[in-house]
Design a protein around this motif. Structure first.
Motif, PDB file in Angstrom:
ATOM      1  N   GLU A 129       1.092   4.210  -2.840  1.00  0.00           N
ATOM      2  CA  GLU A 129       0.806   5.488  -2.471  1.00  0.00           C
ATOM      3  C   GLU A 129       1.891   6.350  -2.978  1.00  0.00           C
ATOM      4  O   GLU A 129       1.578   7.486  -3.636  1.00  0.00           O
ATOM      5  CB  GLU A 129       0.625   5.885  -1.072  1.00  0.00           C
ATOM      6  CG  GLU A 129       0.235   7.190  -0.501  1.00  0.00           C
ATOM      7  CD  GLU A 129      -0.374   7.192   0.752  1.00  0.00           C
ATOM      8  OE1 GLU A 129      -0.750   8.378   1.327  1.00  0.00           O
ATOM      9  OE2 GLU A 129      -0.462   6.334   1.385  1.00  0.00           O
ATOM     10  N   ARG A 130       3.135   5.988  -2.899  1.00  0.00           N
ATOM     11  CA  ARG A 130       4.292   6.617  -3.176  1.00  0.00           C
ATOM     12  C   ARG A 130       4.351   6.823  -4.784  1.00  0.00           C
ATOM     13  O   ARG A 130       4.267   7.898  -5.536  1.00  0.00           O
ATOM     14  CB  ARG A 130       5.644   6.051  -2.878  1.00  0.00           C
ATOM     15  CG  ARG A 130       5.952   6.251  -1.412  1.00  0.00           C
ATOM     16  CD  ARG A 130       7.277   5.953  -1.151  1.00  0.00           C
ATOM     17  NE  ARG A 130       7.589   4.425  -1.300  1.00  0.00           N
ATOM     18  CZ  ARG A 130       7.349   3.235  -0.716  1.00  0.00           C
ATOM     19  NH1 ARG A 130       6.803   3.504   0.568  1.00  0.00           N
ATOM     20  NH2 ARG A 130       7.685   2.122  -0.956  1.00  0.00           N
ATOM     21  N   LEU A 162      -7.568   3.476  -0.907  1.00  0.00           N
ATOM     22  CA  LEU A 162      -6.131   2.669  -0.455  1.00  0.00           C
ATOM     23  C   LEU A 162      -6.057   3.240   0.825  1.00  0.00           C
ATOM     24  O   LEU A 162      -5.593   2.146   1.664  1.00  0.00           O
ATOM     25  CB  LEU A 162      -5.113   3.581  -1.125  1.00  0.00           C
ATOM     26  CG  LEU A 162      -3.836   3.329  -1.044  1.00  0.00           C
ATOM     27  CD1 LEU A 162      -3.285   1.711  -1.207  1.00  0.00           C
ATOM     28  CD2 LEU A 162      -2.756   3.984  -1.580  1.00  0.00           C
ATOM     29  N   ARG A 163      -6.441   4.290   1.462  1.00  0.00           N
ATOM     30  CA  ARG A 163      -6.182   4.740   2.951  1.00  0.00           C
ATOM     31  C   ARG A 163      -7.095   3.887   3.659  1.00  0.00           C
ATOM     32  O   ARG A 163      -6.567   3.354   4.966  1.00  0.00           O
ATOM     33  CB  ARG A 163      -6.411   6.048   3.036  1.00  0.00           C
ATOM     34  CG  ARG A 163      -5.302   6.929   2.369  1.00  0.00           C
ATOM     35  CD  ARG A 163      -5.657   8.431   2.725  1.00  0.00           C
ATOM     36  NE  ARG A 163      -4.288   9.070   2.489  1.00  0.00           N
ATOM     37  CZ  ARG A 163      -4.175  10.454   1.958  1.00  0.00           C
ATOM     38  NH1 ARG A 163      -5.501  10.869   2.026  1.00  0.00           N
ATOM     39  NH2 ARG A 163      -3.025  10.934   1.519  1.00  0.00           N
ATOM     40  N   GLN A 219      -5.424   0.677   4.259  1.00  0.00           N
ATOM     41  CA  GLN A 219      -4.360   0.795   4.962  1.00  0.00           C
ATOM     42  C   GLN A 219      -4.827   0.693   6.486  1.00  0.00           C
ATOM     43  O   GLN A 219      -4.289  -0.011   7.345  1.00  0.00           O
ATOM     44  CB  GLN A 219      -3.590   1.983   4.749  1.00  0.00           C
ATOM     45  CG  GLN A 219      -2.782   2.141   3.474  1.00  0.00           C
ATOM     46  CD  GLN A 219      -2.206   3.461   3.408  1.00  0.00           C
ATOM     47  OE1 GLN A 219      -3.063   4.520   3.390  1.00  0.00           O
ATOM     48  NE2 GLN A 219      -1.036   3.667   2.797  1.00  0.00           N
ATOM     49  N   PRO A 223      -1.140  14.282  -3.754  1.00  0.00           N
ATOM     50  CA  PRO A 223      -2.555  14.031  -3.990  1.00  0.00           C
ATOM     51  C   PRO A 223      -3.247  15.581  -4.210  1.00  0.00           C
ATOM     52  O   PRO A 223      -4.265  15.593  -4.851  1.00  0.00           O
ATOM     53  CB  PRO A 223      -3.121  13.691  -2.644  1.00  0.00           C
ATOM     54  CG  PRO A 223      -1.730  13.238  -1.913  1.00  0.00           C
ATOM     55  CD  PRO A 223      -0.704  13.617  -2.524  1.00  0.00           C
ATOM     56  N   SER A 237       1.566   6.335  -7.217  1.00  0.00           N
ATOM     57  CA  SER A 237       0.503   6.889  -7.672  1.00  0.00           C
ATOM     58  C   SER A 237      -0.184   8.027  -7.172  1.00  0.00           C
ATOM     59  O   SER A 237      -0.941   8.972  -7.842  1.00  0.00           O
ATOM     60  CB  SER A 237      -0.690   5.944  -7.674  1.00  0.00           C
ATOM     61  OG  SER A 237      -0.311   4.481  -8.349  1.00  0.00           O
ATOM     62  N   PHE A 238       0.085   8.343  -5.805  1.00  0.00           N
ATOM     63  CA  PHE A 238      -0.333   9.501  -5.256  1.00  0.00           C
ATOM     64  C   PHE A 238       0.582  10.326  -4.466  1.00  0.00           C
ATOM     65  O   PHE A 238       0.373  11.049  -3.411  1.00  0.00           O
ATOM     66  CB  PHE A 238      -1.684   9.018  -4.127  1.00  0.00           C
ATOM     67  CG  PHE A 238      -2.420   8.062  -4.805  1.00  0.00           C
ATOM     68  CD1 PHE A 238      -3.619   8.615  -5.600  1.00  0.00           C
ATOM     69  CD2 PHE A 238      -2.455   6.688  -4.665  1.00  0.00           C
ATOM     70  CE1 PHE A 238      -4.427   7.748  -6.200  1.00  0.00           C
ATOM     71  CE2 PHE A 238      -3.427   6.032  -5.064  1.00  0.00           C
ATOM     72  CZ  PHE A 238      -4.472   6.623  -6.156  1.00  0.00           C
ATOM     73  N   ARG A 261      -8.288  11.571  -7.406  1.00  0.00           N
ATOM     74  CA  ARG A 261      -7.872  11.322  -5.770  1.00  0.00           C
ATOM     75  C   ARG A 261      -8.671  10.294  -5.327  1.00  0.00           C
ATOM     76  O   ARG A 261      -8.283   9.457  -4.444  1.00  0.00           O
ATOM     77  CB  ARG A 261      -7.838  12.379  -5.264  1.00  0.00           C
ATOM     78  CG  ARG A 261      -6.981  12.721  -3.816  1.00  0.00           C
ATOM     79  CD  ARG A 261      -6.924  13.968  -3.251  1.00  0.00           C
ATOM     80  NE  ARG A 261      -8.124  14.920  -3.331  1.00  0.00           N
ATOM     81  CZ  ARG A 261      -8.218  15.995  -4.030  1.00  0.00           C
ATOM     82  NH1 ARG A 261      -7.233  16.221  -4.864  1.00  0.00           N
ATOM     83  NH2 ARG A 261      -9.210  16.738  -4.038  1.00  0.00           N
ATOM     84  N   TYR A 300       0.906  -1.242   0.021  1.00  0.00           N
ATOM     85  CA  TYR A 300       0.068   0.101  -0.166  1.00  0.00           C
ATOM     86  C   TYR A 300       0.930   1.304   0.002  1.00  0.00           C
ATOM     87  O   TYR A 300       0.562   2.180  -0.827  1.00  0.00           O
ATOM     88  CB  TYR A 300      -0.827   0.046   1.348  1.00  0.00           C
ATOM     89  CG  TYR A 300      -2.085  -1.059   1.177  1.00  0.00           C
ATOM     90  CD1 TYR A 300      -2.488  -1.719   0.009  1.00  0.00           C
ATOM     91  CD2 TYR A 300      -2.684  -1.305   2.387  1.00  0.00           C
ATOM     92  CE1 TYR A 300      -3.325  -2.688   0.071  1.00  0.00           C
ATOM     93  CE2 TYR A 300      -3.818  -2.230   2.392  1.00  0.00           C
ATOM     94  CZ  TYR A 300      -4.146  -3.094   1.270  1.00  0.00           C
ATOM     95  OH  TYR A 300      -5.078  -3.772   1.161  1.00  0.00           O
ATOM     96  N   LEU A 328      -7.441   6.891  -3.762  1.00  0.00           N
ATOM     97  CA  LEU A 328      -6.660   7.225  -2.731  1.00  0.00           C
ATOM     98  C   LEU A 328      -7.424   6.988  -1.461  1.00  0.00           C
ATOM     99  O   LEU A 328      -6.946   6.612  -0.536  1.00  0.00           O
ATOM    100  CB  LEU A 328      -5.821   8.384  -2.754  1.00  0.00           C
ATOM    101  CG  LEU A 328      -5.061   8.985  -1.461  1.00  0.00           C
ATOM    102  CD1 LEU A 328      -3.908   7.910  -1.248  1.00  0.00           C
ATOM    103  CD2 LEU A 328      -4.720  10.268  -1.463  1.00  0.00           C
ATOM    104  N   HIS A 329      -8.467   7.215  -1.527  1.00  0.00           N
ATOM    105  CA  HIS A 329      -9.594   7.011  -0.562  1.00  0.00           C
ATOM    106  C   HIS A 329      -9.670   5.666  -0.173  1.00  0.00           C
ATOM    107  O   HIS A 329      -9.671   5.197   1.078  1.00  0.00           O
ATOM    108  CB  HIS A 329     -10.939   7.623  -0.477  1.00  0.00           C
ATOM    109  CG  HIS A 329     -10.915   9.181  -0.662  1.00  0.00           C
ATOM    110  ND1 HIS A 329     -10.127   9.975   0.325  1.00  0.00           N
ATOM    111  CD2 HIS A 329     -11.081   9.939  -1.618  1.00  0.00           C
ATOM    112  CE1 HIS A 329     -10.526  11.235  -0.191  1.00  0.00           C
ATOM    113  NE2 HIS A 329     -10.832  11.291  -1.278  1.00  0.00           N
TER     114      HIS A 329
END
Length: 169
Positions: free
Chosen positions: A124-125, A145-146, A149, A131, A127-128, A139, A120, A142-143
Motif C-alpha cells: 500500500e505504501r 488489497l484492502r 487486509q 490513492p 503502490s497506493f 485504484r 500488505y 487497492l480494493h
C-alpha cells in the motif's frame, strides 16, 4: 494485467505480484503453463525477440479472440466461492489433535498472517501512497488489497479467540 500491455512471462508475473498476489496464489510454473495454454487456444500470440548475450525474450500479446473471452468473462457474474481451508478439517478432529501441535500450528499461522499484513502495508505504501491521485482503474487493485487486509485481520482475530479458548480449557 495482460490487457495493460504486452509482456514477457516475467513481466506478467511481476504485474501479478504487484496487483493480485495478495489475494490469489500463482507460481512461476503455473503462469507459464497458463500462457502456453492460452497461446494454444489462440487467446495470446507470442513474439520472440532476440537479445544479445541473453536468451530470446518471449513477448505475449492478447489476441482479438483473447480480448473477447476476457470481455465475456468480465460480463458474467461469479458465484461465491466456497472456503476451502484444510485447517478447518482439523477442528472436526479436535479431540485427537494434540494440544502442543495445535498451539504450534496456530501460533505459526498467526505469525504468517502478521507478516502478510506487513507485506500488505508495504504494498500500500509503495503502490497506493496517494490513492486520490490515481484513476479509478489504477485504484481498483487497492480494493483487493484492502479486502486482503480485512480478511487477514479477521483471521488473526479468529486465531486469537481459538488460542485463548484453548488455553482456558
Amino acid at each position: 494485467m495482460a490487457t495493460q500491455r504486452p509482456g514477457t512471462g516475467y513481466d506478467i508475473l511481476q504485474r501479478f505480484k504487484a496487483g493480485l498476489a495478495h489475494v490469489w496464489q500463482a507460481g512461476h510454473q503455473q503462469l507459464y503453463r497458463e500462457l502456453d495454454r492460452m497461446r494454444g487456444d489462440g487467446l495470446l500470440t507470442c513474439e520472440t525477440v532476440p537479445q544479445a548475450e541473453r536468451p530470446d525474450r518471449k513477448v505475449y500479446h492478447l489476441t482479438a479472440a483473447g480480448r473477447e473471452v476476457l470481455e465475456t468473462w468480465l460480463a458474467e457474474p461469479l458465484a461465491a466461492s466456497p472456503v476451502r481451508q484444510p485447517l478447518f478439517a482439523k477442528f472436526f478432529a479436535w479431540e485427537h489433535w494434540p494440544a502442543d501441535a495445535r498451539r504450534q500450528e496456530l501460533a505459526a499461522l498467526r505469525e504468517q498472517l502478521r507478516e502478510r499484513l506487513e507485506t500488505y502495508a508495504a504494498i500500500e505504501r509503495a503502490s497506493f501512497a496517494d490513492p486520490q491521485a490515481l484513476t479509478p482503474a489504477q485504484r481498483a487493485p487497492l480494493h483487493t488489497l484492502r479486502l486482503g487486509q480485512r480478511l487477514t485481520e479477521t483471521w488473526l482475530e479468529w486465531i486469537e479467540e481459538v488460542m485463548e479458548e484453548g488455553e482456558s480449557s
